[in-house]
Design a protein around this motif. Structure first.
Motif, PDB file in Angstrom:
ATOM      1  N   UNK A 195      -5.062  19.432  -6.482  1.00 55.99           N
ATOM      2  CA  UNK A 195      -5.198  20.755  -5.952  1.00 55.99           C
ATOM      3  C   UNK A 195      -5.360  21.738  -7.148  1.00 55.99           C
ATOM      4  N   UNK A 196      -5.355  22.961  -7.219  1.00 60.73           N
ATOM      5  CA  UNK A 196      -5.498  23.863  -8.508  1.00 60.73           C
ATOM      6  C   UNK A 196      -4.008  23.999  -8.873  1.00 60.73           C
ATOM      7  N   UNK A 197      -3.062  23.492  -8.478  1.00 59.24           N
ATOM      8  CA  UNK A 197      -1.437  23.711  -8.882  1.00 59.24           C
ATOM      9  C   UNK A 197      -1.186  22.618  -9.711  1.00 59.24           C
ATOM     10  N   UNK A 198      -2.052  21.688  -9.782  1.00 66.74           N
ATOM     11  CA  UNK A 198      -1.784  20.404 -10.222  1.00 66.74           C
ATOM     12  C   UNK A 198      -0.972  19.258  -9.640  1.00 66.74           C
ATOM     13  N   UNK A 199      -0.958  19.578  -8.186  1.00 68.73           N
ATOM     14  CA  UNK A 199      -0.285  18.468  -7.469  1.00 68.73           C
ATOM     15  C   UNK A 199      -1.292  17.317  -6.760  1.00 68.73           C
ATOM     16  N   UNK A 200      -0.956  16.203  -7.421  1.00 63.68           N
ATOM     17  CA  UNK A 200      -1.697  14.892  -7.039  1.00 63.68           C
ATOM     18  C   UNK A 200      -1.423  14.384  -5.792  1.00 63.68           C
ATOM     19  N   UNK A 201      -2.285  13.866  -4.814  1.00 56.68           N
ATOM     20  CA  UNK A 201      -1.832  12.832  -3.944  1.00 56.68           C
ATOM     21  C   UNK A 201      -2.802  11.798  -3.981  1.00 56.68           C
ATOM     22  N   UNK A 202      -2.476  10.585  -3.692  1.00 57.27           N
ATOM     23  CA  UNK A 202      -3.301   9.338  -4.136  1.00 57.27           C
ATOM     24  C   UNK A 202      -2.827   8.363  -3.139  1.00 57.27           C
ATOM     25  N   UNK A 203      -3.566   7.205  -2.883  1.00 55.90           N
ATOM     26  CA  UNK A 203      -3.297   5.885  -2.306  1.00 55.90           C
ATOM     27  C   UNK A 203      -3.596   4.842  -3.239  1.00 55.90           C
ATOM     28  N   UNK A 204      -2.565   4.079  -3.322  1.00 53.25           N
ATOM     29  CA  UNK A 204      -3.069   2.958  -4.270  1.00 53.25           C
ATOM     30  C   UNK A 204      -2.492   1.509  -3.436  1.00 53.25           C
ATOM     31  N   UNK A 205      -3.129   0.520  -3.669  1.00 56.96           N
ATOM     32  CA  UNK A 205      -2.761  -0.762  -3.387  1.00 56.96           C
ATOM     33  C   UNK A 205      -2.408  -1.501  -4.618  1.00 56.96           C
ATOM     34  N   UNK A 206      -1.532  -2.704  -4.374  1.00 61.54           N
ATOM     35  CA  UNK A 206      -1.095  -3.596  -5.430  1.00 61.54           C
ATOM     36  C   UNK A 206      -0.461  -4.848  -4.796  1.00 61.54           C
ATOM     37  N   UNK A 207      -0.469  -5.909  -5.598  1.00 61.02           N
ATOM     38  CA  UNK A 207       0.191  -7.125  -5.177  1.00 61.02           C
ATOM     39  C   UNK A 207       1.073  -7.749  -6.205  1.00 61.02           C
ATOM     40  N   UNK A 234       0.921  -1.172  -0.108  1.00 59.95           N
ATOM     41  CA  UNK A 234       0.211  -0.073   0.014  1.00 59.95           C
ATOM     42  C   UNK A 234       0.698   1.272  -0.075  1.00 59.95           C
ATOM     43  N   UNK A 235       0.688   2.331  -0.868  1.00 61.14           N
ATOM     44  CA  UNK A 235       1.551   3.370  -1.032  1.00 61.14           C
ATOM     45  C   UNK A 235       0.584   4.636  -0.613  1.00 61.14           C
ATOM     46  N   UNK A 236       1.197   5.544  -0.303  1.00 61.43           N
ATOM     47  CA  UNK A 236       0.486   7.038  -0.293  1.00 61.43           C
ATOM     48  C   UNK A 236       1.730   7.727  -0.968  1.00 61.43           C
ATOM     49  N   UNK A 237       1.405   8.317  -2.215  1.00 61.49           N
ATOM     50  CA  UNK A 237       2.258   8.859  -2.938  1.00 61.49           C
ATOM     51  C   UNK A 237       1.608  10.284  -3.496  1.00 61.49           C
ATOM     52  N   UNK A 238       2.681  11.074  -4.097  1.00 59.43           N
ATOM     53  CA  UNK A 238       1.958  12.352  -4.770  1.00 59.43           C
ATOM     54  C   UNK A 238       3.158  12.534  -5.760  1.00 59.43           C
ATOM     55  N   UNK A 239       2.543  13.460  -6.981  1.00 57.55           N
ATOM     56  CA  UNK A 239       3.105  13.685  -8.148  1.00 57.55           C
ATOM     57  C   UNK A 239       2.456  14.937  -8.578  1.00 57.55           C
ATOM     58  N   UNK A 240       3.022  15.533  -9.546  1.00 57.25           N
ATOM     59  CA  UNK A 240       2.883  16.834 -10.259  1.00 57.25           C
ATOM     60  C   UNK A 240       2.149  16.662 -11.828  1.00 57.25           C
ATOM     61  N   UNK A 241       1.068  17.037 -11.670  1.00 60.52           N
ATOM     62  CA  UNK A 241       0.240  17.070 -13.121  1.00 60.52           C
ATOM     63  C   UNK A 241       0.197  18.403 -13.743  1.00 60.52           C
ATOM     64  N   UNK A 249      -4.974  18.928 -16.513  1.00 50.23           N
ATOM     65  CA  UNK A 249      -5.215  17.407 -16.838  1.00 50.23           C
ATOM     66  C   UNK A 249      -6.119  16.865 -15.897  1.00 50.23           C
ATOM     67  N   UNK A 250      -6.954  15.722 -16.294  1.00 49.27           N
ATOM     68  CA  UNK A 250      -7.841  14.988 -15.384  1.00 49.27           C
ATOM     69  C   UNK A 250      -7.117  14.526 -14.332  1.00 49.27           C
ATOM     70  N   UNK A 251      -7.526  13.936 -13.233  1.00 54.67           N
ATOM     71  CA  UNK A 251      -7.145  13.225 -12.369  1.00 54.67           C
ATOM     72  C   UNK A 251      -6.743  11.615 -12.930  1.00 54.67           C
ATOM     73  N   UNK A 270      -4.691  -1.115  -7.749  1.00 52.46           N
ATOM     74  CA  UNK A 270      -6.055  -0.438  -7.527  1.00 52.46           C
ATOM     75  C   UNK A 270      -5.603   0.932  -6.678  1.00 52.46           C
ATOM     76  N   UNK A 271      -6.144   2.187  -7.273  1.00 50.22           N
ATOM     77  CA  UNK A 271      -6.341   3.292  -6.675  1.00 50.22           C
ATOM     78  C   UNK A 271      -7.245   3.591  -6.065  1.00 50.22           C
TER      79      UNK A 271
END
Length: 406
Positions: A224-236, A172-179, A183-185, A217-218
């Motif tokens: 936010x309005x600056x394009x900074x995306x935070x997310x939580x995803x799981x994978x196996x 399970x990861x909590x990450x962030x990236x710049x979009x 651009x849509x989520x 799976x996300x």
């Protein structure tokens, strides 16, 4: 989409209820490793024998000083014999000259006997010191044997666990990236997926680029309005024992070597654990991880230390060049003073000749004959790269210990 560098704040892999947590080395195996470390501790032995070896080198250099004293006395004797006919004809100072000749003969005899006695003593001491080094090396070899046995047990345990049909590595990861803010989520997450998976594979010792993704799976995402995306995803993933696993295990158990560079301001003789590895002002040498006695010897000086080698590195030993003198010898010095007092400057003037410095090495090593003072490999920078190739994608990921929601 704009990417930033990957930064892992927390890394924790866990497993489902049907599979025990994946660990390169468990707590009990770590305890066994610590027991082996304590049982085969060589710190005290290595420090003691390294100090004795340093003193032995100094004694060997003192013997060279005695040999130089013999050469001086022989020169004085020859000069007195050359002057004897003139002194006999002049009938002045004949008795004093005979006494000086006799003194030179006795001094040479004394120095010769002292060299013989000191050399015999040095030879016996050398045998004892080499036996001590052999005991240290035996203990080191026994330790390595126990560590390799432990590694085999750990490897068998890992292979058994990883070969189970239901083995999996949930993350399970909590990450962030710049979009792009336009651009849509969904589009941003779609473009980031390959980078997220690659980063996860790189971080785990049980995953590589060929590891099979079982699920992805996300669970949550916000931008936010600056394009900074935070997310939580799981994978196996399907885990495996691979080269990264073996490298990590070797690091945990200290079963690898490192390249060390030895540097001095003089062309010194270099010894590691009593074995000469070469001569020069800069040498590179591969050495197993662990504690080793390093000694640099030049003329009448030694520099030594016991170092714990954990990775490739450089060691500097600086000598005080102003103190490189022939070791004092009371017998030769006394003979020289007698010579200057009993013979006139006219009869005892000696031609000034430039004497070459002599470097005495008590422990010859045939393997070192292949090493020149300028080892070509010493001029190269030895760098070892271990780990994972950095991913060019621009994102920040935090892998947490949260369970996967089913």
């Amino acid at each position: 989409m704009k990417y930033c560098s990957i930064s892992f704040a927390l890394l924790c892999f866990y497993a489902s209820n049907s599979f025990a947590a994946l660990e390169v080395i468990t707590a009990s195996e770590k305890q066994t490793f610590n027991t082996i470390e304590q049982q085969y501790n060589i710190d005290t032995l290595l420090i003691t024998v390294n100090d004795r070896f340093s003193q032995l080198n100094k004694k060997a250099y003192d013997i060279e000083g005695l040999k130089k004293g013999i050469v001086l006395e022989q020169q004085r004797y020859e000069e007195l014999i050359a002057e004897l006919p003139r002194i006999i004809r002049a009938k002045t100072g004949l008795s004093q000259t005979y006494k000086q000749i006799e003194s030179a003969i006795h001094t040479v005899d004394k120095l010769t006997q002292k060299i013989k006695d000191d050399s015999a003593s040095l030879k016996a001491e050398k045998i004892a010191i080499l036996a001590e080094y052999e005991a240290v090396n035996k203990k080191r070899a026994d330790k390595s044997q126990q560590l390799f046995k432990l590694k085999t047990e750990i490897t068998n345990r890992l292979l058994a666990d990883l070969s189970k049909p239901d083995s999996s590595l949930p993350v399970t990861i909590n990450g962030s990236t710049e979009c792009s803010k336009y651009q849509s989520i969904a589009d941003c997450l779609k473009e980031s997926k390959s980078g997220i998976l690659s980063s996860t594979r790189n971080e785990s010792p049980f995953l590589n680029e060929k590891s099979v993704l079982l699920s992805y799976e996300v669970l949550d995402a916000n931008m936010n309005m600056k394009g900074e995306l935070t997310y939580k995803a799981t994978m196996q993933f399907k885990p495996s024992y691979n080269n990264k696993t073996d490298i990590r295990l070797n690091e945990e158990l200290g079963l690898k070597s490192a390249m060390i560079t030895l540097i001095s301001n003089v062309p010194a003789d270099w010894y590691i654990n009593g074995v000469k590895i070469g001569t020069g002002s800069k040498l590179s040498h591969e050495i197993p991880l662990g504690k080793h006695g390093i000694l640099a010897s030049y003329k009448n000086q030694d520099k030594s230390s016991v170092e714990k080698i954990e990775a490739s590195g450089t060691f500097n030993y600086k000598f005080n060049q102003s103190s490189f003198t022939t070791p004092p010898n009371s017998i030769a010095k006394e003979a020289a003073e007698t010579n200057s007092k009993g013979v006139s400057k006219q009869t005892m003037q000696q031609p000034t000749t430039k004497k070459s410095d002599t470097t005495y090495t008590f422990f010859p090593d045939t393997s070192s004959d292949k090493l020149d003072d300028k080892d070509p490999s010493a001029d190269k920078i030895n760098e070892f790269f271990m780990g994972i190739t950095p991913v060019a994608k621009k994102q920040t990921i935090e892998i947490t210990n949260e369970p996967i929601e089913k």
